[in-house]
Write an enzyme that holds these catalytic residues in place. Sequence first.
Site, mmCIF file in Angstrom:
data_model
loop_
_atom_site.group_PDB
_atom_site.id
_atom_site.type_symbol
_atom_site.label_atom_id
_atom_site.label_comp_id
_atom_site.label_asym_id
_atom_site.label_seq_id
_atom_site.Cartn_x
_atom_site.Cartn_y
_atom_site.Cartn_z
ATOM 1 N N LEU A 1 -26.995 -32.482 18.439
ATOM 2 C CA LEU A 1 -27.847 -31.465 19.060
ATOM 3 C C LEU A 1 -29.032 -31.191 18.140
ATOM 4 O O LEU A 1 -28.840 -30.950 16.949
ATOM 5 C CB LEU A 1 -27.084 -30.147 19.237
ATOM 6 C CG LEU A 1 -26.113 -29.982 20.404
ATOM 7 C CD1 LEU A 1 -25.385 -28.652 20.257
ATOM 8 C CD2 LEU A 1 -26.860 -30.024 21.725
ATOM 9 N N HIS A 2 -30.244 -31.234 18.687
ATOM 10 C CA HIS A 2 -31.381 -30.877 17.850
ATOM 11 C C HIS A 2 -32.570 -30.338 18.627
ATOM 12 O O HIS A 2 -33.475 -29.762 18.044
ATOM 13 C CB HIS A 2 -31.844 -32.096 17.034
ATOM 14 C CG HIS A 2 -32.619 -33.089 17.836
ATOM 15 N ND1 HIS A 2 -32.003 -33.997 18.669
ATOM 16 C CD2 HIS A 2 -33.947 -33.310 17.935
ATOM 17 C CE1 HIS A 2 -32.937 -34.747 19.243
ATOM 18 N NE2 HIS A 2 -34.111 -34.360 18.823
#
Length: 385
Positions: free
Chosen positions: A217-218
């Site tokens: 996740l980013h």
Amino acid sequence: MAEHPDALQGGVLCVVGARPNFMKIAPIMAAFAESGIPARLLHTGQHYDEAMNQRFFADLGIPEPDINLEVGSGSHAQQTAEIMRRFEPVLDALRPRAVLVVGDVNSTIACALVAAKKGVAVIHVEAGLRSFDRSMPEEINRVLTDQLSDLLYTTERSAATNLAREGIDPSHIHFVGNVMIDTLRHNLPRAVPVAVTLATAGVTDSLAPGGYGVLTLHRPSNVDHAPTLTRLLATMKEIALQLPLLFPLHPRTRARIREFGLEKLISDSRIHLLPPQGYLEMLGLMRDARLVLTDSGGIQEETTALGVPCLTLRENTERPITVEEGTNTLVGSSREAILATVADILATGGKAGRLPEYWDGQAARRIAAHLSGWLKLPCARTKAA
């Protein structure tokens, strides 16, 4: 005017700036060397973690950059402007026949803008991908770079339709396949086994191939909004009750977890936090995973090439072929959609998918073969082949 000693007249100046670019430029530089195309490599320094940069370059066999602009971080406007400011004198000194940019990061549009305004041809690798979501900075970079480009090399046939809709001359568009998959196929035998990665990270659990999932996740839309990140992490905790998750933490995501006070949400779960991983480590993690949950564009492609089910935690994708032909499913941030898709994968194995056309490890060679002929044409910025 005296010739600059480092002049690259007749050759190509290749630009990278961030990790997603590294996987794309590696096979291109190799194919150019093999084909005798004069080329230099410029790193803008947009991704400024020097240790991780060197690790990726070493893992992928990329030659050390000839020039590093060392731009570092900043807002989108600050970073783009600083790249342009530092890139212009380099371009003036080297005087290449063309500037080659890859992907959709700030370095891509910044260097394309400078080159176009200086009358230097622009080559865009991975052209024509569209999410149709202008709230994504990458979408703006993609659209504008394609408008500035003289040669547009595409990864999937639908990209040509997108470009035609935007008025791009079809003679400038060339379908060559996906250079990311060139890199994956070349390095797959060198992928680091999951047991080695876990031992290095101090994870004591023994996870067999197929006995875990991978989470990344980013994107700001997922991690910068506390309710969204909370919902996603709570959903991941539920999934981990059935399937342990390995979660290499992006620095941005780690900072938001701390800022929003979410450490406890995952501390007593079967979500194993890992530091950012090198390319060969991530390749090993994905290769042997039961499934991958991600908001990354490149991982959607890599999981399709590996035949591993992928759940994309976004409402859209600029890589529709991974959904239409590959192993990818768009699930957004909805708990219900995510859990239902995970349940289906655990019960049935999920989407089998197939390898898209020209994802065969030869895309960079196709680029080099076409470009060798194009470079011999009379030098005119708008000349197509």
